[in-house]
Design a protein around this motif. Structure first.
Motif, PDB file in Angstrom:
ATOM      1  N   TYR A 142       0.873  -1.238  -0.038  1.00 58.83           N
ATOM      2  CA  TYR A 142       0.051   0.131   0.133  1.00 58.83           C
ATOM      3  C   TYR A 142       0.988   1.368   0.094  1.00 58.83           C
ATOM      4  O   TYR A 142       0.236   2.214   0.302  1.00 58.83           O
ATOM      5  CB  TYR A 142      -1.007   0.020   1.154  1.00 58.83           C
ATOM      6  CG  TYR A 142      -2.076  -0.974   0.976  1.00 58.83           C
ATOM      7  CD1 TYR A 142      -3.309  -0.558   0.140  1.00 58.83           C
ATOM      8  CD2 TYR A 142      -1.977  -2.215   1.355  1.00 58.83           C
ATOM      9  CE1 TYR A 142      -4.290  -1.621  -0.105  1.00 58.83           C
ATOM     10  CE2 TYR A 142      -2.959  -3.195   1.001  1.00 58.83           C
ATOM     11  CZ  TYR A 142      -4.089  -2.707   0.412  1.00 58.83           C
ATOM     12  OH  TYR A 142      -5.086  -3.807   0.436  1.00 58.83           O
ATOM     13  N   LEU A 161      -4.013   3.635  -4.335  1.00 62.31           N
ATOM     14  CA  LEU A 161      -4.859   4.640  -3.313  1.00 62.31           C
ATOM     15  C   LEU A 161      -6.459   4.760  -4.262  1.00 62.31           C
ATOM     16  O   LEU A 161      -7.418   4.834  -3.524  1.00 62.31           O
ATOM     17  CB  LEU A 161      -4.195   6.006  -3.535  1.00 62.31           C
ATOM     18  CG  LEU A 161      -3.056   6.095  -2.910  1.00 62.31           C
ATOM     19  CD1 LEU A 161      -2.327   7.214  -2.945  1.00 62.31           C
ATOM     20  CD2 LEU A 161      -3.312   5.988  -1.118  1.00 62.31           C
ATOM     21  N   PHE A 164      -8.003   0.603  -4.184  1.00 64.32           N
ATOM     22  CA  PHE A 164      -8.383  -0.185  -3.151  1.00 64.32           C
ATOM     23  C   PHE A 164      -8.646   0.790  -1.835  1.00 64.32           C
ATOM     24  O   PHE A 164      -9.336   0.364  -1.138  1.00 64.32           O
ATOM     25  CB  PHE A 164      -7.013  -0.966  -2.816  1.00 64.32           C
ATOM     26  CG  PHE A 164      -6.688  -1.878  -4.082  1.00 64.32           C
ATOM     27  CD1 PHE A 164      -7.166  -3.297  -3.761  1.00 64.32           C
ATOM     28  CD2 PHE A 164      -6.028  -1.680  -4.916  1.00 64.32           C
ATOM     29  CE1 PHE A 164      -6.961  -4.268  -4.794  1.00 64.32           C
ATOM     30  CE2 PHE A 164      -5.857  -2.574  -6.052  1.00 64.32           C
ATOM     31  CZ  PHE A 164      -6.165  -3.792  -5.855  1.00 64.32           C
ATOM     32  N   LYS A 165      -8.188   1.978  -1.682  1.00 60.49           N
ATOM     33  CA  LYS A 165      -8.451   2.937  -0.501  1.00 60.49           C
ATOM     34  C   LYS A 165      -9.369   3.697  -1.212  1.00 60.49           C
ATOM     35  O   LYS A 165      -9.754   4.530  -0.083  1.00 60.49           O
ATOM     36  CB  LYS A 165      -7.114   3.714  -0.061  1.00 60.49           C
ATOM     37  CG  LYS A 165      -5.881   2.571   0.351  1.00 60.49           C
ATOM     38  CD  LYS A 165      -4.959   2.996   1.009  1.00 60.49           C
ATOM     39  CE  LYS A 165      -5.049   3.676   2.361  1.00 60.49           C
ATOM     40  NZ  LYS A 165      -4.017   4.290   3.057  1.00 60.49           N
ATOM     41  N   ASP A 167      -9.534   6.431  -2.343  1.00 56.02           N
ATOM     42  CA  ASP A 167      -9.099   8.165  -2.001  1.00 56.02           C
ATOM     43  C   ASP A 167      -8.469   8.539  -3.229  1.00 56.02           C
ATOM     44  O   ASP A 167      -7.290   8.728  -3.462  1.00 56.02           O
ATOM     45  CB  ASP A 167      -7.870   7.869  -1.094  1.00 56.02           C
ATOM     46  CG  ASP A 167      -7.723   9.064  -0.131  1.00 56.02           C
ATOM     47  OD1 ASP A 167      -7.964  10.098  -0.932  1.00 56.02           O
ATOM     48  OD2 ASP A 167      -7.125   9.238   0.846  1.00 56.02           O
TER      49      ASP A 167
END
Length: 249
Positions: A142, A161, A164-165, A167
């Motif tokens: 990550y 980012l 998966f996140k 963001d």
């Protein structure tokens, strides 16, 4: 002596019970996406159950102080064999019901890049339902893969980012910083991929004032047909790049 019926059998089914702060909106949203309402109760307390394909989503009462806008309500994972088909099905349903794909606010669906292994739907109550391909790599780093360097590592970090996140802002910042610090020595195709992602993220984040800047820099690059394909595959919506893509060389 224990009978067969008394023994634990490895055939359990788990069904997520999600907080529902917006019952009417939740019913309308999942119906719009083609889900069947298996159970509907609004009083004396909320209980809703939806089915689609082979899985179920159940909703119960939400805490009184729950703020859906914070998107901390809860959520669940839906493990599937091939994730692209699910995103395509929900994209079609959204366009049919809403006239567009919902990508901002609540509810919404995250963008899907060809070859990605997951995407998310955020419902009207702020729950996140994440569709994940079963063979998704389990060794994701990550912070950008340690096997990469320079702008390539920045691109990998931005992908994590975004996908998966979830963001977009952090991905934008990483790419913007990476282009300032790493672009000079990076291969032209990596520069083009970063610029393409910045264009897409600028539009998603309503930061369109810099799109002409990113677009002009992309248009000035010289790309082969194979490199153009790599650039287009790095973003979820290659159509956004059409005004800015340089001619093939």
């Amino acid at each position: 002596m224990s009978t067969h019926a008394d023994r634990v059998q490895p055939n359990e089914t788990t069904v997520p019970l999600l907080h529902c702060a917006a019952p009417e909106e939740t019913l309308a949203f999942w119906r719009a996406l083609g889900f069947e309402v298996a159970y509907e109760q609004l009083k004396p307390y909320v209980y809703l159950a939806f089915t689609w394909s082979g899985f179920q989503l159940h909703y119960g009462p939400a805490p009184k102080d729950l703020d859906p806008a914070k998107e901390t309500s809860g959520g669940c994972l839906v493990m599937v064999d091939a994730v692209a088909a699910y995103h395509a099905a929900f994209t079609e349903a959204m366009r049919r019901s809403y006239g567009k794909v919902l990508v901002k606010g609540l509810p919404r669906m995250t963008r899907y890049r060809a070859g990605a292994s997951r995407f998310s739907i955020v419902d009207p109550s702020g729950n996140t339902i994440i569709f994940i391909q079963r063979d998704e790599p389990k060794d994701l780093e990550y912070g950008g893969s340690t096997e990469l360097a320079g702008l390539a590592r920045v691109l990998d970090n931005a992908r994590i980012l975004r996908e998966f996140k979830m963001d977009d802002r952090a991905a934008y910042r990483a790419l913007d910083s990476g282009m300032r610090r790493r672009a000079e020595d990076a291969p032209v195709v990596e520069q083009a991929m970063a610029l393409a992602a910045l264009i897409e993220l600028s539009i998603a984040l309503d930061k369109t004032d810099r799109v002409p800047e990113w677009g002009a820099r992309l248009q000035a690059l010289s790309l082969t047909s194979e490199q153009r394909t790599r650039v287009e595959q790095y973003v979820a919506d290659p159509a956004l790049l059409t005004p800015w893509m340089p001619p093939e060389r």
